[in-house]
Write a protein that holds these residues in place. Structure first.
Motif, PDB file in Angstrom:
ATOM      1  N   VAL A  41     115.222  37.520  85.386  1.00 14.98           N
ATOM      2  CA  VAL A  41     116.031  37.911  84.222  1.00 14.98           C
ATOM      3  C   VAL A  41     115.302  38.950  83.371  1.00 14.98           C
ATOM      4  N   GLU A  42     116.062  39.888  82.824  1.00 15.42           N
ATOM      5  CA  GLU A  42     115.564  40.768  81.764  1.00 15.42           C
ATOM      6  C   GLU A  42     115.927  40.118  80.423  1.00 15.42           C
ATOM      7  N   PRO A  43     114.992  40.002  79.490  1.00 16.62           N
ATOM      8  CA  PRO A  43     115.314  39.407  78.179  1.00 16.62           C
ATOM      9  C   PRO A  43     116.435  40.152  77.454  1.00 16.62           C
ATOM     10  N   GLY A  83     122.052  43.749  86.274  1.00 13.19           N
ATOM     11  CA  GLY A  83     120.621  43.818  85.968  1.00 13.19           C
ATOM     12  C   GLY A  83     119.964  44.981  86.702  1.00 13.19           C
ATOM     13  N   PHE A  84     118.784  45.371  86.222  1.00  9.28           N
ATOM     14  CA  PHE A  84     118.052  46.469  86.867  1.00  9.28           C
ATOM     15  C   PHE A  84     116.583  46.103  87.019  1.00  9.28           C
ATOM     16  N   HIS A  85     116.085  46.213  88.250  1.00  6.10           N
ATOM     17  CA  HIS A  85     114.687  45.855  88.483  1.00  6.10           C
ATOM     18  C   HIS A  85     113.906  46.918  89.249  1.00  6.10           C
ATOM     19  N   GLY A  86     114.538  48.069  89.555  1.00  4.39           N
ATOM     20  CA  GLY A  86     113.804  49.146  90.205  1.00  4.39           C
ATOM     21  C   GLY A  86     114.397  49.533  91.548  1.00  4.39           C
ATOM     22  N   ARG A  87     113.808  50.556  92.167  1.00  2.00           N
ATOM     23  CA  ARG A  87     114.449  51.225  93.313  1.00  2.00           C
ATOM     24  C   ARG A  87     113.789  50.998  94.658  1.00  2.00           C
ATOM     25  N   ALA A 119     105.547  47.267  82.886  1.00  2.00           N
ATOM     26  CA  ALA A 119     105.246  48.649  83.303  1.00  2.00           C
ATOM     27  C   ALA A 119     105.577  49.537  82.099  1.00  2.00           C
ATOM     28  N   LYS A 120     106.434  50.520  82.288  1.00  2.00           N
ATOM     29  CA  LYS A 120     106.857  51.437  81.224  1.00  2.00           C
ATOM     30  C   LYS A 120     105.781  51.682  80.159  1.00  2.00           C
ATOM     31  N   GLY A 121     105.824  51.000  79.008  1.00  2.00           N
ATOM     32  CA  GLY A 121     104.886  51.323  77.935  1.00  2.00           C
ATOM     33  C   GLY A 121     103.451  50.871  78.160  1.00  2.00           C
ATOM     34  N   GLY A 162     118.175  46.473  79.739  1.00  2.00           N
ATOM     35  CA  GLY A 162     118.014  47.831  79.210  1.00  2.00           C
ATOM     36  C   GLY A 162     118.929  48.842  79.863  1.00  2.00           C
ATOM     37  N   GLU A 163     118.777  48.992  81.172  1.00  2.00           N
ATOM     38  CA  GLU A 163     119.539  50.037  81.876  1.00  2.00           C
ATOM     39  C   GLU A 163     121.028  49.741  81.888  1.00  2.00           C
ATOM     40  N   ALA A 164     121.405  48.481  81.756  1.00  2.00           N
ATOM     41  CA  ALA A 164     122.827  48.130  81.734  1.00  2.00           C
ATOM     42  C   ALA A 164     123.465  48.483  80.387  1.00  2.00           C
ATOM     43  N   ASN A 177     101.631  50.231  89.945  1.00  2.00           N
ATOM     44  CA  ASN A 177     101.824  51.569  89.386  1.00  2.00           C
ATOM     45  C   ASN A 177     103.201  51.846  88.806  1.00  2.00           C
ATOM     46  N   SER A 178     104.091  50.868  88.848  1.00  2.00           N
ATOM     47  CA  SER A 178     105.439  51.101  88.324  1.00  2.00           C
ATOM     48  C   SER A 178     106.132  49.768  88.127  1.00  2.00           C
ATOM     49  N   GLY A 179     107.290  49.822  87.483  1.00  2.00           N
ATOM     50  CA  GLY A 179     108.073  48.617  87.266  1.00  2.00           C
ATOM     51  C   GLY A 179     108.645  48.067  88.563  1.00  2.00           C
ATOM     52  N   ALA A 180     109.139  48.967  89.402  1.00  2.00           N
ATOM     53  CA  ALA A 180     109.695  48.523  90.678  1.00  2.00           C
ATOM     54  C   ALA A 180     108.633  47.781  91.480  1.00  2.00           C
ATOM     55  N   GLU A 181     107.444  48.338  91.476  1.00  2.00           N
ATOM     56  CA  GLU A 181     106.356  47.725  92.248  1.00  2.00           C
ATOM     57  C   GLU A 181     105.974  46.356  91.672  1.00  2.00           C
ATOM     58  N   ALA A 182     105.980  46.241  90.350  1.00  2.00           N
ATOM     59  CA  ALA A 182     105.662  44.950  89.738  1.00  2.00           C
ATOM     60  C   ALA A 182     106.699  43.905  90.165  1.00  2.00           C
ATOM     61  N   ASN A 183     107.977  44.315  90.190  1.00  2.00           N
ATOM     62  CA  ASN A 183     109.028  43.383  90.613  1.00  2.00           C
ATOM     63  C   ASN A 183     108.990  43.113  92.110  1.00  2.00           C
ATOM     64  N   GLU A 184     108.519  44.105  92.861  1.00  2.00           N
ATOM     65  CA  GLU A 184     108.319  43.920  94.302  1.00  2.00           C
ATOM     66  C   GLU A 184     107.301  42.790  94.535  1.00  2.00           C
ATOM     67  N   VAL A 232     110.435  36.789  84.573  1.00  2.22           N
ATOM     68  CA  VAL A 232     110.992  37.571  83.470  1.00  2.22           C
ATOM     69  C   VAL A 232     110.511  39.014  83.599  1.00  2.22           C
ATOM     70  N   ASP A 233     111.469  39.905  83.759  1.00  2.00           N
ATOM     71  CA  ASP A 233     111.190  41.331  83.889  1.00  2.00           C
ATOM     72  C   ASP A 233     111.100  41.929  82.485  1.00  2.00           C
ATOM     73  N   GLU A 234     109.864  42.090  82.016  1.00  2.33           N
ATOM     74  CA  GLU A 234     109.637  42.669  80.675  1.00  2.33           C
ATOM     75  C   GLU A 234     109.181  44.131  80.792  1.00  2.33           C
ATOM     76  N   VAL A 235     109.588  44.765  81.892  1.00  2.00           N
ATOM     77  CA  VAL A 235     109.180  46.157  82.109  1.00  2.00           C
ATOM     78  C   VAL A 235     109.636  47.039  80.943  1.00  2.00           C
ATOM     79  N   GLN A 236     110.849  46.799  80.449  1.00  2.00           N
ATOM     80  CA  GLN A 236     111.357  47.621  79.348  1.00  2.00           C
ATOM     81  C   GLN A 236     111.159  46.933  77.985  1.00  2.00           C
ATOM     82  N   THR A 237     111.347  45.611  77.942  1.00  2.00           N
ATOM     83  CA  THR A 237     111.307  44.908  76.655  1.00  2.00           C
ATOM     84  C   THR A 237     109.882  44.612  76.176  1.00  2.00           C
TER      85      THR A 237
HETATM   86  C1  LIG Z   1     112.582  50.829  84.294  1.00  2.00           C
HETATM   87  C2  LIG Z   1     112.727  49.434  84.738  1.00  2.00           C
HETATM   88  C3  LIG Z   1     112.275  49.020  86.005  1.00  2.00           C
HETATM   89  C4  LIG Z   1     111.742  49.980  87.031  1.00  2.00           C
HETATM   90  O1  LIG Z   1     110.559  50.582  86.636  1.00  2.00           O
HETATM   91  P1  LIG Z   1     110.036  51.885  87.437  1.00  2.00           P
HETATM   92  O2  LIG Z   1     108.708  52.152  86.816  1.00  2.00           O
HETATM   93  O3  LIG Z   1     111.051  52.956  87.196  1.00  2.00           O
HETATM   94  O4  LIG Z   1     109.954  51.524  88.855  1.00  2.00           O
HETATM   95  C5  LIG Z   1     112.359  47.676  86.309  1.00  2.00           C
HETATM   96  N1  LIG Z   1     112.858  46.791  85.440  1.00  2.00           N
HETATM   97  C6  LIG Z   1     113.304  47.157  84.224  1.00  2.00           C
HETATM   98  C7  LIG Z   1     113.825  46.112  83.297  1.00  2.00           C
HETATM   99  C8  LIG Z   1     113.271  48.488  83.831  1.00  2.00           C
HETATM  100  O5  LIG Z   1     113.738  48.851  82.645  1.00  2.00           O
END
Ligand SMILES: *Cc1c(COP(=O)(O)O)cnc(C)c1O
Length: 398
Positions: free
Chosen positions: A190-192, A135-139, A252-254, A195-197, A108-115, A223-228
């Motif tokens: 890795v994020e390609p 890097g950013f992968h969620g909370r 996730a995201k889009g 984004g958040e940085a 249901n979210s990016g954090a969960e996908a990375n979890e 590869v964390d493609e949540v944003q890319t």
């Molecule tokens: C936004 C983001 C996340 C976290 O996604 P959430 O849906 O907020 O949990 C993880 N990784 C990347 C690269 C993001 O941009």
């Protein structure tokens, strides 16, 4: 400001935990790339819910698909499977296009996908997970453990163990880190593009080099493609477009065009690590989120959305270059994930000025503006946004 709260902001202040700080605006409606605040003022939305609303607001394909789904079958739980879920899974595995058999799981979210990716790494029985500084992968705790920003992590120590950090785009540092105990590296994440940085782009070939090093030591490449991913960078998956085949990707995201949805796709051995009882989530893969994501993919194909992303990227970048503003240090990113690095730490000020003039942008770093509009944004809307940003930059350099 605080003496001057709108009704929604006051409601926020009275009821909501303060983890986000005061919201900039209360929004009540939106259509396409435009959102409307509680006082009726319109804004061109160049943030799209942080790279989420890929088809903008009220896109008929999403409205129709979700409405139809709710009239057909609502939530079912994971004791059951339904047609939208399998249709979407087949399409995403097709997009992933690994030369090995692949499997996926919805969440249901990016954090969960990375979890989930984190848990897959644990199931290798190796201990070390290597992640990027900044890097950013969620909370959630596992995703947070891999997030290279100490200010977000440290209040919640102790973190799940085994995560070590190295600088982004530094393949020598990664090699040295791996070699401290190469046999015990479970995964590198890795994020390609970070984004958040602040939309930080690595050198060409960086992902490929990580792939080579992880292959050598037998570690998973996540590869964390949540944003890319999902068209944001002009490709469905940026890593795959660069010719890299990760073991695991997260989305996730889009993905579902604004509905909460995440996914983790794995190939080869990692595709079979999860066995009954090892992971689950009540809402994961629910029919209306899957229907929305299928509608997103349908619309990408039908309306050539990725072509629009590439064309509007050019228009934005050329437009900002034409400002010839002393404030602009460089323009970076890919597709409609654009970072404008400024020569001074005035990004929050730029964000506020643009908002006054009816354009929503954000400032992931004090000296970086992020532009991540809906992927359906039109040339006319881009020109309108550019005119406002030009004014903002002139005002800021006075
Ligand atoms: C936004 C983001 C996340 C976290 O996604 P959430 O849906 O907020 O949990 C993880 N990784 C990347 C690269 C993001 O941009």
């Amino acid at each position: 400001m605080s003496s001057n709260l709108t009704p929604l902001q006051q409601g926020w202040k009275d009821n909501m935990m303060d983890n986000y700080g005061m919201p900039m605006l209360g929004l009540v409606s939106g259509k396409g790339s435009v959102v409307v605040d509680e006082e009726g003022k319109e804004y061109l939305d160049l943030l799209s819910g942080i790279a989420v609303n890929c088809l903008g607001h009220q896109h008929p394909a999403i409205v129709d698909a979700v409405t139809k789904q709710l009239h057909t079958l609502g939530h079912v739980s994971n004791f059951f499977v339904h047609p939208q879920e399998i249709k979407l899974a087949e399409r995403l595995i097709d997009v992933f296009n690994s030369d090995q058999p692949s499997r996926m799981i919805f969440c249901n979210s990016g954090a969960e996908a990375n979890e989930i990716a984190f848990k897959l790494a644990r199931l290798t029985k190796k201990r070390r997970i290597l992640a990027h500084e900044e890097g950013f992968h969620g909370r959630t705790m596992g995703a947070l453990a891999m997030t290279g920003q100490p200010s977000k992590r440290e209040p919640f120590a102790p973190m799940p163990g085994g995560v070590e950090f190295f600088p982004f785009n530094d393949i020598v540092a990664l090699k040295e880190l791996i070699n401290k105990d190469a046999d015990d590296v479970a995964a590198v994440i890795v994020e390609p593009i970070m984004g958040e940085a602040g939309v930080v782009v690595p050198d060409d070939g960086y992902l490929q080099k990580i792939r080579e090093l992880t292959n050598e030591c037998g570690a998973l490449m996540i590869v964390d493609e949540v944003q890319t991913g999902m068209g944001r960078c002009g490709e469905l998956l940026l890593s795959r477009a660069q010719g890299v085949q990760p073991d695991i990707i997260t989305l996730a995201k889009g993905l579902a065009g604004g509905l909460p949805m995440g996914a983790c796709i794995a190939t080869n051995e990692a595709a079979n690590y999860l066995t009954p009882g090892l992971h689950g989530t009540t809402f994961g893969g629910n029919p209306y989120a899957c229907a929305a994501a299928n509608a997103v993919l349908d619309t990408f194909e039908k309306d050539n959305i990725l072509d629009n992303v590439r064309a509007m990227e050019k228009r934005f970048v050329q437009g900002i270059e034409n400002f010839n503003s002393p404030l602009v240090k460089n323009i970076r990113g890919k597709g409609l994930l654009i970072g404008v690095e400024l020569t001074a730490e005035v990004a929050p000020k730029a964000m506020a000025l643009a908002r006054e003039k009816g354009v929503i942008i954000n400032a992931p770093r004090p000296s970086v503006i992020r532009i991540a509009p809906p992927l359906i944004i039109t040339a006319e809307e881009v020109d309108k946004a550019l005119a406002v940003l030009s004014d903002v930059f002139i005002q800021l350099s006075e």
